[in-house]
Design a protein around this motif. Structure first.
Motif, PDB file in Angstrom:
ATOM      1  N   MET A  83       0.840  -1.202   0.000  1.00 22.84           N
ATOM      2  CA  MET A  83       0.000   0.000   0.000  1.00 22.84           C
ATOM      3  C   MET A  83       0.873   1.249   0.000  1.00 22.84           C
ATOM      4  O   MET A  83       1.774   1.375   0.835  1.00 22.84           O
ATOM      5  CB  MET A  83      -0.892  -0.030   1.267  1.00 22.84           C
ATOM      6  CG  MET A  83      -1.753   1.178   1.474  1.00 22.84           C
ATOM      7  SD  MET A  83      -2.919   1.514   0.126  1.00 22.84           S
ATOM      8  CE  MET A  83      -4.009   0.092   0.231  1.00 22.84           C
ATOM      9  N   LEU A  84       0.595   2.149  -0.936  1.00 19.24           N
ATOM     10  CA  LEU A  84       1.355   3.406  -1.027  1.00 19.24           C
ATOM     11  C   LEU A  84       0.548   4.556  -0.413  1.00 19.24           C
ATOM     12  O   LEU A  84      -0.672   4.451  -0.243  1.00 19.24           O
ATOM     13  CB  LEU A  84       1.675   3.702  -2.504  1.00 19.24           C
ATOM     14  CG  LEU A  84       2.448   2.605  -3.251  1.00 19.24           C
ATOM     15  CD1 LEU A  84       2.808   3.078  -4.664  1.00 19.24           C
ATOM     16  CD2 LEU A  84       3.708   2.222  -2.486  1.00 19.24           C
ATOM     17  N   PRO A  85       1.228   5.672  -0.102  1.00 18.32           N
ATOM     18  CA  PRO A  85       0.539   6.782   0.570  1.00 18.32           C
ATOM     19  C   PRO A  85      -0.667   7.336  -0.197  1.00 18.32           C
ATOM     20  O   PRO A  85      -1.614   7.845   0.413  1.00 18.32           O
ATOM     21  CB  PRO A  85       1.631   7.850   0.694  1.00 18.32           C
ATOM     22  CG  PRO A  85       2.915   7.092   0.685  1.00 18.32           C
ATOM     23  CD  PRO A  85       2.686   5.900  -0.193  1.00 18.32           C
ATOM     24  N   ALA A 116      -3.355  -2.117   4.082  1.00 16.03           N
ATOM     25  CA  ALA A 116      -3.961  -0.797   4.312  1.00 16.03           C
ATOM     26  C   ALA A 116      -3.728  -0.371   5.766  1.00 16.03           C
ATOM     27  O   ALA A 116      -3.408   0.793   6.047  1.00 16.03           O
ATOM     28  CB  ALA A 116      -5.450  -0.827   3.982  1.00 16.03           C
ATOM     29  N   MET A 117      -3.883  -1.331   6.696  1.00 18.27           N
ATOM     30  CA  MET A 117      -3.606  -1.015   8.104  1.00 18.27           C
ATOM     31  C   MET A 117      -2.135  -0.593   8.260  1.00 18.27           C
ATOM     32  O   MET A 117      -1.828   0.417   8.923  1.00 18.27           O
ATOM     33  CB  MET A 117      -3.882  -2.233   8.993  1.00 18.27           C
ATOM     34  CG  MET A 117      -3.636  -1.955  10.463  1.00 18.27           C
ATOM     35  SD  MET A 117      -3.656  -3.425  11.503  1.00 18.27           S
ATOM     36  CE  MET A 117      -5.362  -3.923  11.457  1.00 18.27           C
ATOM     37  N   ALA A 118      -1.246  -1.357   7.647  1.00 17.59           N
ATOM     38  CA  ALA A 118       0.190  -1.033   7.731  1.00 17.59           C
ATOM     39  C   ALA A 118       0.439   0.366   7.175  1.00 17.59           C
ATOM     40  O   ALA A 118       1.226   1.139   7.722  1.00 17.59           O
ATOM     41  CB  ALA A 118       1.008  -2.071   6.959  1.00 17.59           C
ATOM     42  N   GLY A 119      -0.264   0.692   6.080  1.00 17.53           N
ATOM     43  CA  GLY A 119      -0.133   2.026   5.491  1.00 17.53           C
ATOM     44  C   GLY A 119      -0.587   3.107   6.473  1.00 17.53           C
ATOM     45  O   GLY A 119       0.103   4.111   6.665  1.00 17.53           O
ATOM     46  N   THR A 120      -1.717   2.897   7.120  1.00 13.10           N
ATOM     47  CA  THR A 120      -2.212   3.892   8.079  1.00 13.10           C
ATOM     48  C   THR A 120      -1.183   4.119   9.189  1.00 13.10           C
ATOM     49  O   THR A 120      -0.955   5.251   9.616  1.00 13.10           O
ATOM     50  CB  THR A 120      -3.569   3.437   8.663  1.00 13.10           C
ATOM     51  OG1 THR A 120      -4.455   3.180   7.577  1.00 13.10           O
ATOM     52  CG2 THR A 120      -4.174   4.492   9.568  1.00 13.10           C
ATOM     53  N   LEU A 121      -0.532   3.035   9.623  1.00  9.60           N
ATOM     54  CA  LEU A 121       0.508   3.167  10.651  1.00  9.60           C
ATOM     55  C   LEU A 121       1.727   3.906  10.088  1.00  9.60           C
ATOM     56  O   LEU A 121       2.325   4.752  10.765  1.00  9.60           O
ATOM     57  CB  LEU A 121       0.955   1.788  11.168  1.00  9.60           C
ATOM     58  CG  LEU A 121      -0.138   0.858  11.710  1.00  9.60           C
ATOM     59  CD1 LEU A 121       0.480  -0.455  12.168  1.00  9.60           C
ATOM     60  CD2 LEU A 121      -0.917   1.508  12.847  1.00  9.60           C
ATOM     61  N   ALA A 122       2.065   3.601   8.828  1.00  8.33           N
ATOM     62  CA  ALA A 122       3.267   4.191   8.215  1.00  8.33           C
ATOM     63  C   ALA A 122       3.072   5.656   7.850  1.00  8.33           C
ATOM     64  O   ALA A 122       4.037   6.414   7.788  1.00  8.33           O
ATOM     65  CB  ALA A 122       3.663   3.395   6.966  1.00  8.33           C
ATOM     66  N   GLY A 160      -0.280 -16.949   9.996  1.00  7.22           N
ATOM     67  CA  GLY A 160       0.552 -16.864   8.789  1.00  7.22           C
ATOM     68  C   GLY A 160       0.695 -15.456   8.238  1.00  7.22           C
ATOM     69  O   GLY A 160       1.326 -15.242   7.207  1.00  7.22           O
ATOM     70  N   GLY A 161       0.106 -14.483   8.923  1.00  7.54           N
ATOM     71  CA  GLY A 161       0.163 -13.100   8.436  1.00  7.54           C
ATOM     72  C   GLY A 161       1.406 -12.371   8.922  1.00  7.54           C
ATOM     73  O   GLY A 161       1.930 -12.661   9.996  1.00  7.54           O
ATOM     74  N   VAL A 162       1.859 -11.415   8.098  1.00  3.11           N
ATOM     75  CA  VAL A 162       2.940 -10.498   8.481  1.00  3.11           C
ATOM     76  C   VAL A 162       2.532  -9.106   8.017  1.00  3.11           C
ATOM     77  O   VAL A 162       2.086  -8.932   6.873  1.00  3.11           O
ATOM     78  CB  VAL A 162       4.284 -10.901   7.816  1.00  3.11           C
ATOM     79  CG1 VAL A 162       5.307  -9.785   7.933  1.00  3.11           C
ATOM     80  CG2 VAL A 162       4.839 -12.174   8.447  1.00  3.11           C
ATOM     81  N   LEU A 163       2.652  -8.126   8.899  1.00  5.68           N
ATOM     82  CA  LEU A 163       2.344  -6.734   8.561  1.00  5.68           C
ATOM     83  C   LEU A 163       3.628  -5.934   8.731  1.00  5.68           C
ATOM     84  O   LEU A 163       4.250  -5.983   9.800  1.00  5.68           O
ATOM     85  CB  LEU A 163       1.251  -6.234   9.510  1.00  5.68           C
ATOM     86  CG  LEU A 163       1.021  -4.737   9.699  1.00  5.68           C
ATOM     87  CD1 LEU A 163      -0.454  -4.471   9.962  1.00  5.68           C
ATOM     88  CD2 LEU A 163       1.837  -4.187  10.860  1.00  5.68           C
ATOM     89  N   GLY A 164       4.064  -5.227   7.678  1.00  4.60           N
ATOM     90  CA  GLY A 164       5.322  -4.484   7.724  1.00  4.60           C
ATOM     91  C   GLY A 164       5.098  -2.991   7.521  1.00  4.60           C
ATOM     92  O   GLY A 164       4.303  -2.583   6.669  1.00  4.60           O
ATOM     93  N   VAL A 165       5.825  -2.190   8.311  1.00  2.00           N
ATOM     94  CA  VAL A 165       5.639  -0.733   8.302  1.00  2.00           C
ATOM     95  C   VAL A 165       6.948  -0.051   7.944  1.00  2.00           C
ATOM     96  O   VAL A 165       7.925  -0.141   8.711  1.00  2.00           O
ATOM     97  CB  VAL A 165       5.191  -0.255   9.708  1.00  2.00           C
ATOM     98  CG1 VAL A 165       4.993   1.258   9.721  1.00  2.00           C
ATOM     99  CG2 VAL A 165       3.921  -0.967  10.145  1.00  2.00           C
ATOM    100  N   ILE A 182       3.146  -2.946   3.955  1.00  2.00           N
ATOM    101  CA  ILE A 182       3.192  -4.221   3.215  1.00  2.00           C
ATOM    102  C   ILE A 182       2.596  -5.313   4.095  1.00  2.00           C
ATOM    103  O   ILE A 182       2.702  -5.252   5.332  1.00  2.00           O
ATOM    104  CB  ILE A 182       4.650  -4.549   2.786  1.00  2.00           C
ATOM    105  CG1 ILE A 182       4.700  -5.800   1.882  1.00  2.00           C
ATOM    106  CG2 ILE A 182       5.574  -4.715   3.981  1.00  2.00           C
ATOM    107  CD1 ILE A 182       6.034  -5.979   1.153  1.00  2.00           C
ATOM    108  N   ALA A 183       1.945  -6.289   3.475  1.00  2.00           N
ATOM    109  CA  ALA A 183       1.432  -7.433   4.226  1.00  2.00           C
ATOM    110  C   ALA A 183       1.574  -8.685   3.376  1.00  2.00           C
ATOM    111  O   ALA A 183       1.424  -8.642   2.151  1.00  2.00           O
ATOM    112  CB  ALA A 183      -0.022  -7.219   4.603  1.00  2.00           C
ATOM    113  N   ALA A 184       1.889  -9.787   4.033  1.00  2.59           N
ATOM    114  CA  ALA A 184       1.972 -11.070   3.343  1.00  2.59           C
ATOM    115  C   ALA A 184       1.316 -12.120   4.217  1.00  2.59           C
ATOM    116  O   ALA A 184       1.203 -11.951   5.431  1.00  2.59           O
ATOM    117  CB  ALA A 184       3.431 -11.432   3.071  1.00  2.59           C
ATOM    118  N   PHE A 185       0.867 -13.170   3.561  1.00  2.77           N
ATOM    119  CA  PHE A 185       0.175 -14.248   4.285  1.00  2.77           C
ATOM    120  C   PHE A 185       0.492 -15.594   3.648  1.00  2.77           C
ATOM    121  O   PHE A 185       0.371 -15.763   2.438  1.00  2.77           O
ATOM    122  CB  PHE A 185      -1.346 -13.990   4.251  1.00  2.77           C
ATOM    123  CG  PHE A 185      -2.169 -15.244   4.333  1.00  2.77           C
ATOM    124  CD1 PHE A 185      -2.184 -15.999   5.503  1.00  2.77           C
ATOM    125  CD2 PHE A 185      -2.920 -15.679   3.244  1.00  2.77           C
ATOM    126  CE1 PHE A 185      -2.925 -17.168   5.577  1.00  2.77           C
ATOM    127  CE2 PHE A 185      -3.674 -16.844   3.312  1.00  2.77           C
ATOM    128  CZ  PHE A 185      -3.679 -17.586   4.481  1.00  2.77           C
TER     129      PHE A 185
END
Ligand code: GLU
Length: 321
Positions: free
Chosen positions: A49-51, A211-217, A268-273, A280-283
């Protein structure tokens, strides 16, 4: 150094990362929660997810998987929204335990000293802090509304997972009552544990998590809805918590090798900020011995390396179309 990245460079790197992760094998589904043990181990999703709200999604990015420990992140944000980052630090803390996420030993060792909202003990404690105190339904609504704000769309409870976890969460029951013993739970222990178990059982997609990771970032501004969800001062605090303990006892190795603060869950999820740059998120269900998704780690690391990104690199990253 200044780095300029185009949308197509980012999209190409994400696609290559997804394809690379498909070739990676190893790990096993979480086996201590019956529902998770039976999920198709071949699923793999990757989302960026981009800004400006541009999303790049690959593979099984619409599959709703159990959010599990990644839910600890939004609830820590909620506690900071309802109280403040300072109160979260006083009541729960921000130190990694260096022990597994569900460690009883950590609570015994740190009985006079709080831990972090991103391991089970601190997360159950965080659920106990959610307002309004004493009202389970209203607390649950606050928890899920907050996740909806952060993602820009609602999570859905996976009933079967909730039942499966509730029937087998004996270790967490012990944690809730030990916390009570040490004065580190701020509402009814059984209710707090139930809220924690329910939030872990929410189904979420990698698109939603990105999208959640984006909101945090992006300082609390949801890139999809444009809503300012939380005070920008919360962003560096939650990213710090993620950076220090997001990968359980392997967090140092993860940050060292990937360059991105990330939180994983046994679903199995990963959320990256990556602050100011992207979420970014991967599962993918199979996990390594510490409980982190093998393929999700591979995908996120590949992506970061391909683009030369890293939170400690000191680069000024600009994204253009
Ligand atoms: N619900 C799981 C537990 O409490 C979550 C663990 C995790 O994802 O780390 O055991």
């Amino acid at each position: 150094m200044d780095i300029t990245l185009t949308h197509s460079q980012i999209s190409d790197a994400a696609e290559a990362a997804y394809k690379y992760a498909l070739t990676v094998s190893g790990g096993e589904n979480a086996h201590y929660i019956p529902y998770l043990a039976n999920i198709d181990p071949g699923l793999l999703g990757l989302s960026v997810m981009l800004p400006d709200g541009t999303a790049f999604d690959f593979g099984d990015h619409t599959y709703r998987f159990g959010i599990e420990s990644v839910s600890k992140v939004p609830t820590a944000v909620l506690v900071m929204r309802q109280y403040s980052p300072e109160i979260l630090l006083q009541k729960i803390g921000a130190d990694a335990t260096g022990l597994p996420f569900n460690s009883i030993f950590a609570i015994l060792l740190e009985n006079d000293h709080p831990s972090t909202p991103l391991v089970n003990a601190g997360a159950i404690s965080a659920c106990s802090m959610v307002k309004p105190t004493g009202d389970s339904d209203a607390k649950w609504k606050a928890i899920t509304d907050n996740i909806t704000d952060l993602c820009g769309s609602a999570p859905e409870l996976i009933d079967e997972l909730y039942r499966s976890e509730s029937a087998t969460n004996f270790n967490n029951r012990a944690i809730a009552w030990l916390l009570k013993n040490y004065g580190r739970i701020y509402d009814d222990p059984d209710m707090s544990l139930d809220l924690y178990t329910r939030q872990c059982s929410l189904g979420i997609t990698s698109s939603q998590l990105a999208a959640m990771a984006g909101t945090l970032a992006f300082g609390g501004r949801n890139p999809l809805t444009g809503k300012q969800v939380f005070d920008p001062a919360i962003s560096p605090k939650i990213t710090t918590l993620i950076a220090t303990v997001g990968f359980y006892q392997n967090t140092g190795d993860w940050l060292y090798t990937s360059g991105i603060p990330a939180k994983s869950g046994v679903g199995g999820g990963v959320l990256g900020v990556l602050p100011g740059v992207l979420g970014i998120a991967a599962f993918a269900p199979p996990l390594d011995a510490a409980g982190n998704s093998v393929r999700a780690q591979a995908a996120v690391k590949f992506f970061m390396q391909k683009l030369g990104l890293g939170i400690m690199n000191g680069n000024n990253v600009t994204i253009v179309k």
